[in-house]
Design a protein around this motif. Structure first.
Motif, short mmCIF file in Angstrom:
data_model
loop_
_atom_site.label_atom_id
_atom_site.label_comp_id
_atom_site.label_asym_id
_atom_site.label_seq_id
_atom_site.Cartn_x
_atom_site.Cartn_y
_atom_site.Cartn_z
N GLN A 49 1.44 1.55 4.75
CA GLN A 49 1.75 2.48 3.66
C GLN A 49 1.89 3.90 4.21
O GLN A 49 0.91 4.54 4.56
N ASP A 78 4.08 -2.87 2.20
CA ASP A 78 4.90 -1.84 2.83
C ASP A 78 5.32 -2.18 4.25
O ASP A 78 5.54 -1.28 5.08
N SER A 118 7.78 -0.10 6.99
CA SER A 118 7.84 1.34 6.74
C SER A 118 7.74 2.16 8.03
O SER A 118 8.33 3.24 8.13
#
Length: 712
Positions: free
Chosen positions: A131, A589, A592
């Motif tokens: 994240q 996520d 990312s």
């Protein structure tokens, strides 16, 4: 008396074989045997005592050194190696030598606790999050970490002179990052980023996101140590396993949340305090191991405030307990108080020195908490002065008082259980939260009632995650412990019960968090779920010992002892495991990190980024500024004329203007002919779901996009 010091003039002295002043132990439920303690050699009880204290000692030592470095702007890898590493090594090599051994500890619980902790770390490492896009707290902490790990100081400069000067059309704040004057301040406290920075220094962003699983595992280890001290070494593996399996513990340990670090500090502080109070030391006794451990416990309690502001609420019972120690003329009182004040000094400096805009944002809840804290201090001081000459009143008179207090604790939990039938709580305090809750209600098929906070469901949240059987066992355990304490038979439990019960009641009464799950489970991680697990396991241990003859050493064993023990283990493990399945099988996520690298590669080193839509600025503003290392601002009311004017100002400063937005349609209208828009950040992966009336059982999709255009 359990908290009273030795009688004046008695000349009490211990059997002294190690140079320490050790008097009658406080432990009753789990008594440490008096007599000779061999200073040399390795025993299971010694290993378990020391290894479970290492996490809190290491974190405390690091924060004591790292925070001042950040405060003066010299938080660098070199400074960390030269100052932080020696402090940590000194703490973990020398302080554990002062700890008393955990009694009646065979090797198998030591091995089992270590296996549970290591297995937990392995699983969470396999499911760790990436994240970086700020939507909620983990990415905020991640970007905070990246900035201080790279620059070693706060605040974050806006570098407006590299964009368009003080052009009023531009803003520099974003989600969780406040624009104050010509600088930017991150939202949260610095404790967790100071820890995550170690991983960043070692292996960059990939190293940073691997730190939370390690912290979560250390939290399990600390909790096992507390359980071993209070319940018995043989029950520590079960307590560690239940906490390790629970969904909230797993979930927060996969992302850059602050809860694992806070858990280590507060549970570790309780652990150190239990050990410090194992000696009955007079107020004017010679300084020794009990004083050092008491100081370390107070320091760890206070340093919790460097990690989370709500630690201030959790440690309020410590103030009252210190008053009891002072009245009892215990030598540990003053060093624990000094350690607490030092840690709180760090915490308030972290809050008001480096996170003041965040505390201003929390003022509606923080100011009452500060007032409550001041009231507790004043009341404790007054009560201590009043009781100084007369000592602590007897709590076992009248004879019915312990039973009455135990019954009240059961009634309180019954009130939480009945609360949803009596009252529905309303009032989020902001429209955005209500709007989001309305969306989740619609998805879940619930009546649309956006202003509902669901706080009345807080006890049922605990039931989701550890099972209603554990809730019932914990309730019975607290009642029995209160009865024993008031009858002056469980002195080791006084401080743990005060802190844990206070945290449970205040958290369940007002969780003060957006009530979707697993997000709302954060409130339960630090002390609430550990409290329920600890009390439930204690009750199971008590029941088994009663069935064996009401003696920890054993006695006659009834045929139904094993089935009852198995039933207790089943009630603790099975519901917890079933609910935990909801977070197994997905990572959040993913992709990312690489997408952020691609984004940064597409931005020239001499670029200045103008974000043309608010959503992209909120989610990506600090990512672009911090990870890509380029000035970033938001054009709040973009028009072709405004974009042309601002980009011209960027060129006047010999910088390359770069436009950014969440969709191609938001960027293309401002581009001159022949200039393409690219999509370097394009992530389509999984994220945590949101539920309101049931535990989470899967994942939702996360789509993150950034479109760029580099203007000639």
């Amino acid at each position: 008396m359990l908290l009273a010091g030795p009688r004046r003039g008695t000349g009490e002295r211990p059997a002294n074989v190690t140079g320490r002043t050790r008097l009658t132990p406080l432990h009753v439920a789990h008594t440490r045997r008096a007599g000779i303690v061999t200073p040399m050699g390795t025993t299971p009880g010694r290993v378990l005592a020391r290894v479970t204290a290492v996490p809190v000692l290491a974190l405390s030592a690091w924060l004591i050194v790292a925070f001042p470095l950040l405060l003066v702007g010299t938080f660098t890898p070199l400074a960390g190696v030269l100052l932080g590493v020696p402090a940590v090594l000194a703490a973990v090599l020398f302080v554990p030598r002062l700890l008393p051994d955990i009694e009646d500890a065979p090797w198998w619980p030591v091995v089992a606790v270590l296996v549970v902790s290591v297995a937990f770390a392995v699983v969470q490492l396999a499911y760790h999050s990436e994240q970086l896009v700020i939507r909620r707290d983990p990415a905020s902490y991640a970007q905070f970490t990246i900035w201080i790990a790279q620059h070693g100081s706060l605040p974050i400069p806006q570098h407006e002179e590299l964009i368009a000067g003080d052009d009023p059309a531009l803003s520099y704040d974003s989600l969780a990052y406040y624009e104050v004057g010509d600088v930017i301040w991150p939202q949260f406290l610095a404790g967790t980023p100071l820890l995550l920075s170690i991983g960043y220094w070692i292996a960059g962003v990939e190293g940073m996101v691997l730190v939370p699983p390690i912290l979560g595992a250390l939290g399990i280890l600390s909790f096992a140590g507390l359980a071993a001290r209070l319940i018995g070494a043989r029950w520590a593996p079960l307590a560690a396993l239940v906490l390790a399996i629970s969904l909230p513990q797993q979930w927060v340990s996969r992302s850059t949340y602050s809860e694992p670090a806070a858990q280590i500090l507060l549970i570790g502080a309780l652990l150190l305090a239990v050990d410090a109070l194992a000696w009955r030391v007079p107020a004017r006794g010679r300084p020794g191991a009990p004083h050092a451990l008491a100081f370390a416990a107070g320091l760890a309690f206070g340093l919790g405030l460097v990690v989370r502001i709500d630690a201030l609420r959790d440690i309020l019972p410590v103030v009252g307990f210190l008053g009891l120690l002072l009245v009892a003329r215990r030598g540990q009182a003053v060093p624990m108080l000094v350690g607490l004040l030092l840690g709180l000094g760090y915490g308030f400096t972290a809050g008001y020195g480096l996170s003041r805009p965040y505390l201003d944002y929390l003022s509606d809840s923080l100011h009452p908490l500060l007032a409550l804290g001041a009231g507790v201090v004043a009341l404790t001081a007054a009560a201590t002065a009043i009781l100084w000459r007369h000592g602590i009143p007897r709590t076992d008179r009248p004879a019915w008082l312990p039973t009455a207090v135990a019954a009240v604790s059961v009634l309180i939990m019954a009130g939480f259980a009945l609360r949803p039938l009596i009252r529905v709580e309303y009032g989020h305090g902001d429209a955005a939260t209500g709007y989001y809750i309305g969306q989740v209600q619609q998805i879940e098929g619930l009546p649309i009632d956006p202003d509902r906070t669901y706080e009345e469901m807080s006890l049922y949240w605990v039931g989701w995650y550890v099972g209603l059987g554990a809730v019932a066992m914990a309730t019975a355990g607290v009642a029995l412990l209160l009865n024993r304490i008031l009858r002056r038979r469980a002195g080791a439990w006084v401080l743990p019960l005060m802190v844990l019960s206070w945290s449970v009641v205040t958290t369940l009464l007002r969780p003060a968090i957006t009530p979707d799950h697993p997000w709302a489970a954060r409130r339960l991680v630090v002390l609430v779920i550990p409290a329920f697990v600890l009390f439930a396991v204690w009750f199971a241990a008590w029941a088994v010992r009663r069935l064996r003859g009401a003696s920890p050493a054993g006695g006659t064993t009834s045929w139904y002892t094993a089935p009852v023990a198995a039933l207790g283990v089943f009630a603790l493990l099975v519901p917890t495991t079933i609910t935990a399945a909801g977070v197994m099988g997905y990572r959040t996520d993913v992709g990312s990190i690489q997408a952020a690298r691609d984004l940064c590669e597409d931005i020239p080193d001499d670029g200045s980024v103008i974000v043309v839509d608010g959503g992209t600025m909120s989610n990506f503003g600090q990512l672009i500024r911090g990870m890509c290392g380029v000035p970033t601002a938001h054009l709040e009311q973009p028009t072709p004329a405004e974009v042309e004017r601002v980009t011209a100002e960027v060129r006047e400063r010999e910088r390359v203007p770069v436009l950014a937005g969440g969709e191609a349609e938001q960027v293309v209208p401002y581009l001159p002919p022949g200039v393409p828009a690219t999509q370097p950040f394009n992530v389509n992966t999984e994220q945590d779901m949101s539920t309101l009336m049931r535990p989470p059982d899967g994942a939702w999709r996360f789509v993150g996009n950034v479109w760029l255009a580099v203007l000639p």
